[in-house]
Scaffold this motif. Structure first.
Motif, PDB file in Angstrom:
ATOM      1  N   THR A 131       0.837  -1.197   0.000  1.00  0.00           N
ATOM      2  CA  THR A 131       0.000   0.000   0.000  1.00  0.00           C
ATOM      3  C   THR A 131       0.875   1.251   0.000  1.00  0.00           C
ATOM      4  O   THR A 131       0.590   2.230  -0.710  1.00  0.00           O
ATOM      5  CB  THR A 131      -0.931   0.012   1.227  1.00  0.00           C
ATOM      6  OG1 THR A 131      -1.781  -1.137   1.190  1.00  0.00           O
ATOM      7  CG2 THR A 131      -1.806   1.258   1.235  1.00  0.00           C
ATOM      8  N   ASN A 151      -8.058  -1.905  -1.066  1.00  0.00           N
ATOM      9  CA  ASN A 151      -7.594  -0.603  -0.564  1.00  0.00           C
ATOM     10  C   ASN A 151      -6.564   0.027  -1.504  1.00  0.00           C
ATOM     11  O   ASN A 151      -6.501   1.251  -1.633  1.00  0.00           O
ATOM     12  CB  ASN A 151      -7.021  -0.741   0.843  1.00  0.00           C
ATOM     13  CG  ASN A 151      -5.759  -1.575   0.886  1.00  0.00           C
ATOM     14  OD1 ASN A 151      -5.743  -2.724   0.439  1.00  0.00           O
ATOM     15  ND2 ASN A 151      -4.677  -1.015   1.407  1.00  0.00           N
ATOM     16  N   PHE A 175      -8.458  -7.071   3.191  1.00  0.00           N
ATOM     17  CA  PHE A 175      -8.991  -6.284   2.084  1.00  0.00           C
ATOM     18  C   PHE A 175      -8.526  -6.843   0.742  1.00  0.00           C
ATOM     19  O   PHE A 175      -8.343  -6.108  -0.223  1.00  0.00           O
ATOM     20  CB  PHE A 175      -8.568  -4.814   2.179  1.00  0.00           C
ATOM     21  CG  PHE A 175      -9.231  -4.033   3.274  1.00  0.00           C
ATOM     22  CD1 PHE A 175     -10.007  -4.652   4.231  1.00  0.00           C
ATOM     23  CD2 PHE A 175      -9.066  -2.665   3.354  1.00  0.00           C
ATOM     24  CE1 PHE A 175     -10.605  -3.945   5.257  1.00  0.00           C
ATOM     25  CE2 PHE A 175      -9.663  -1.925   4.373  1.00  0.00           C
ATOM     26  CZ  PHE A 175     -10.426  -2.573   5.313  1.00  0.00           C
TER      27      PHE A 175
END
Length: 279
Positions: A131, A151, A175
């Motif tokens: 991320t 995400n 996620f």
């Protein structure tokens, strides 16, 4: 004379109180328990940081860590100690992972983005480090991003990238999308580079995760990519988990922080893996 003695006495009292706030005022057992709590919380400790925060010499800290290693409570590394080598079946949530090694993840993400070129197809698996990489990639103009992480797709929704989110079953704590639909979609992809997050990295066995379904998806990602880059902070090494994703021979590059044990770096390089150290 009375005033001077009072001042000297007062100075001694202040010094004693200050020492009680650090390592000097602790009993040996209390200090070692304090160190263990830090290892449990952060996954590692550094001699320099403990010496500074506790106000005691690095030599004393090293003796404490050596003692704790003999008790099997920590694993000594150059400059500090890690949580002991263990097999974990824990599958922490993305939210829980975000609180750990944040600085290291940011540095790893910056190094990862430096490997990317404009116009490439980049595969990102789920995780907090990947991320962070997605955020670093926002400085590019033309990329194709393929991911199984909801995400990460959301992070890039306002870019001009082509973002491909594979289908599948939702792993709510991560996620991420897994299962046959995700695997089938990924088999149609040919990516320039995969950034693969790590739950555990045993330099002999390979990269591992507590989720069998996630391992299957990650394995297909690796097969679909020209270059596989493992992105993980140093606390992930010497840890095993339930499911093996890929062996070390399937990894071309590892990006990690400088607190990794020297023996691990040597083993990775001996296996022909490029090691990029940050921090």
């Amino acid at each position: 004379m009375v005033t001077k003695r009072a001042k000297r006495k007062g100075a001694r009292v202040v010094s004693a109180v200050s020492g009680s706030d650090g390592g000097q005022g602790m009993l040996i057992g209390e200090r070692r328990q304090h160190v263990l709590k830090l290892v449990e919380k952060n996954g590692r400790v550094l001699v320099s940081e403990l010496s500074s925060s506790l106000g005691i010499s690095p030599i004393t800290i090293r003796k404490d860590l050596d003692y704790l290693e003999l008790q099997g409570q920590v694993q000594r590394t150059h400059g500090g100690a890690l949580a002991p080598h263990k097999t974990t079946m824990l599958d922490p949530s993305l939210k829980d992972k975000e609180a750990h090694q944040t600085r290291e993840k940011q540095l790893i993400a910056a190094a990862a983005a430096a490997m990317v070129q404009e116009g490439q197809c980049v595969l990102l698996d789920s995780g907090t480090t990947t991320t962070a990489i997605a955020r670093e990639l926002r400085r590019f103009k033309r990329l194709t991003i393929v991911t199984n992480a909801l995400n990460i797709a959301a992070e890039l929704i306002d870019t001009d990238f082509d973002v491909i989110l594979v289908g599948g079953n939702l792993r709510k704590n991560a996620f991420s999308l897994v299962g046959p639909l995700a695997e089938d979609a990924l088999r149609q992809i040919h990516a320039d580079i995969l950034f693969l997050g790590v739950d555990g990295f045993d330099v002999k066995s390979g990269i591992m995760t507590p989720s069998l379904l996630e391992a299957r998806v990650n394995r297909v990602m690796a097969a679909a990519s020209r270059k596989v880059v493992a992105v993980c902070d140093s606390t992930k090494f010497d840890r095993q988990s339930l499911a093996l994703i890929i062996p070390p021979s399937a990894v071309q590059v590892v990006i990690t922080d400088k607190n990794i044990a020297g023996a691990h770096v040597e083993a990775l390089r001996s296996a022909g893996i490029e090691v990029v150290l940050v921090g």
